[in-house]
Design a protein around this motif. Structure first.
Motif: not given
Length: 521
Positions: A85-106
């Motif tokens: 998480a960003s650490g700011e945790q403001r409401g309604n940012e939809l943080q985590g709505l999309r995630v992606a992972l490929d080898d050592d990149l997230l």
């Protein structure tokens, strides 16, 4: 050239038995670590090797600005490693709505982040190093415009980041000084995007598919297809090397496209296997190698996802339905709203919508090559050959057995379905530990042999009005009634056939299906 995809016709009665018993349920269920109202845990997923990322965009103000959770496999367990998480945790940012992972990149998207503009969006970039995962960069909307929604769609491949925005797709590459914007593609109001290597696929508001490839002059449009999405333009995409799958929910189908000699062309259409599941078919799709997974609904809610159908490509290039997956939790929770596939492992998201429910990510181990067909009727006893299945019967059909569920003895969720018989006729399954040479038996061929242990018959039953009859789940438990010789155990292979009445046959009053051998584990 890939062949047109086959779907399997299944009767209501057989499929209702499968549904009621949950043809295959999850091996692992990862509920949200910190329950909050409307967390939407499992709304997005990314899976690569021993790592799993679960997005939790948290729509409500009470749930904060959203987050993602990182899990790692330890033997047969999946353990929570950390919160992303960003650490700011403001409401309604939809943080985590999309995630992606490929080898050592997230990647974790924050499409409604307000740092440079109202809902301008940003992406958190993590890198796996000797000390574990650490944040490498935070990419912000390149224009800083309000409602830009940078990262609303997200993909990564070959050390590139592909991020959607209100106006198009931004492509980032990593250089000596860090990540930089390398190219932009103008596709307004696009719906989905996927990338693999030097290929990018984008869908737009007209349900059209645009395929871009990287060349000497940058990213150029290579192909443009119009799907039959009609007035409902939301299509889903999955890409693996030279094969593209497009979920078109309005048409209740998945369209396949293949790159042959550098040119993209239509390669088949996949339809739902069960009569009730069409409404949500294609809500989410995942493709990896010979396996394609498709979320499907309950027949009532167009946007719903209630189960997942698994299709596998055979040696001839045809995708065939193999099994149906159901939630292992008590509450379905939009099971199948997101999918992530890596080899034989599938992650399925089930983000519960109600505050009293808990969202989850569920993992399935998709067993490979545990069922094999044989004893096909290349030459029948009365001129009734049935290539690929049993000998042709009196209604001019060839009967065969298919499997649904897993071969795991501990689960005992395997179901066999025989189809192609005359309607409402007596029949029974029988099994043996060996296969032998074809022998004429009635109007069909018998191949199952008992060896030193014997042949064992399951109870008499009747085909339904469409000539279908199921066996299971509970095949292993039922076999214990046969004693030590006939009790199925892990590590054993048993072959099954089905005997059935064939009253309209020209040469005998009964017939047989082809055989199906199961490697129990």
């Amino acid at each position: 050239m890939m062949k047109t995809t086959e779907t399997r016709a299944c009767t209501w009665a057989a499929w209702l038995l499968l549904a009621g018993a949950a043809a295959a349920q999850s091996d692992t269920i990862l509920f949200e670590p910190v329950p909050r109202p409307e967390n939407l845990h499992g709304a997005s997923l990314a899976l690569d090797g021993e790592w799993l990322v679960v997005g939790e965009p948290a729509e409500s103000q009470d749930a904060g600005g959203g987050r993602a959770w990182l899990y790692r496999q330890h033997g047969s367990e999946w353990r929570l490693e950390r919160e992303l998480a960003s650490g700011e945790q403001r409401g309604n940012e939809l943080q985590g709505l999309r995630v992606a992972l490929d080898d050592d990149l997230l990647l974790v998207a924050r499409p409604y982040d307000h740092d440079v503009g109202w809902r301008a969006g940003s992406i958190l970039v993590y890198r796996l190093g000797p000390a574990g995962w650490s944040r490498e960069a935070e990419l912000h909307s390149p224009l800083g415009l309000d409602s830009f929604a940078f990262g609303y769609r997200l993909a990564t491949s070959a050390e590139r980041i592909f991020a959607s925005s209100f106006t198009g797709v931004e492509i980032y590459e990593r250089g000596p000084s860090g990540w930089h914007l390398a190219d932009q593609i103008d596709v307004s109001y696009h719906r989905d995007l996927v990338a693999d290597g030097e290929t990018l696929v984008v869908s737009d508001q007209t349900a059209s598919i645009r395929i871009y490839e990287l060349g000497p002059g940058g990213w150029g449009l290579r192909a443009h297809f119009r799907t039959n999405g009609g007035s409902f333009p939301y299509v889903t995409l999955a890409l693996d090397a030279d094969l593209l799958a497009v979920g078109v929910r309005a048409a209740e189908e998945v369209q396949l496209y293949e790159r042959v000699a550098g040119n993209w062309q239509a390669a088949g259409v996949l339809h739902p296997s069960a009569p009730w599941s069409g409404a949500g078919f294609g809500r989410a799709i995942a493709l990896d190698g010979p396996r394609l997974c498709v979320s499907t609904g309950d027949g009532y809610d167009f946007d719903s996802a209630q189960s997942v159908e698994v299709f596998e490509r055979d040696a001839g290039g045809t995708f065939r339905f193999t099994r149906r997956l159901y939630s292992g939790a008590t509450y379905n929770g939009e099971f199948g709203i997101s999918l992530a596939l890596d080899g034989e492992r599938l992650a399925v998201g089930a983000p519960a919508e109600l505050s009293v429910d808990r969202g989850s990510a569920q993992l399935f181990e998709l067993e490979d090559d545990f069922a094999r067909s044989s004893c096909v009727c290349a030459q029948g006893p009365c001129g009734n050959a049935g290539p690929g299945a049993g000998c042709v019967n009196g209604i001019l059909r060839s009967a065969r057995i298919t499997s649904h569920g897993s071969p795991r003895v501990a689960r005992d969720d395997l179901t066999l379905v025989a189809a192609g018989m005359p309607p409402n006729v007596a029949c029974f399954f029988f099994m043996g530990p060996q296969l032998g040479a074809r022998r004429v038996f009635g109007a069909g061929l018998s191949c199952v042999r008992g060896g030193a242990r014997g042949v064992f018959r399951y109870p008499l039953r009747a085909s339904d009005g469409n000539g279908t009859a199921p066996l299971g789940p509970g095949i292993v438990a039922a076999s214990q009634a046969f004693g030590t010789a006939g009790g199925i155990a892990g590590g054993e292979t048993w072959s099954f056939q089905l005997w059935y009445r064939d009253p309209l046959s020209m040469c005998a009053g009964f017939n047989l299906t082809s055989a199906l051998s199961i490697d129990f584990r």
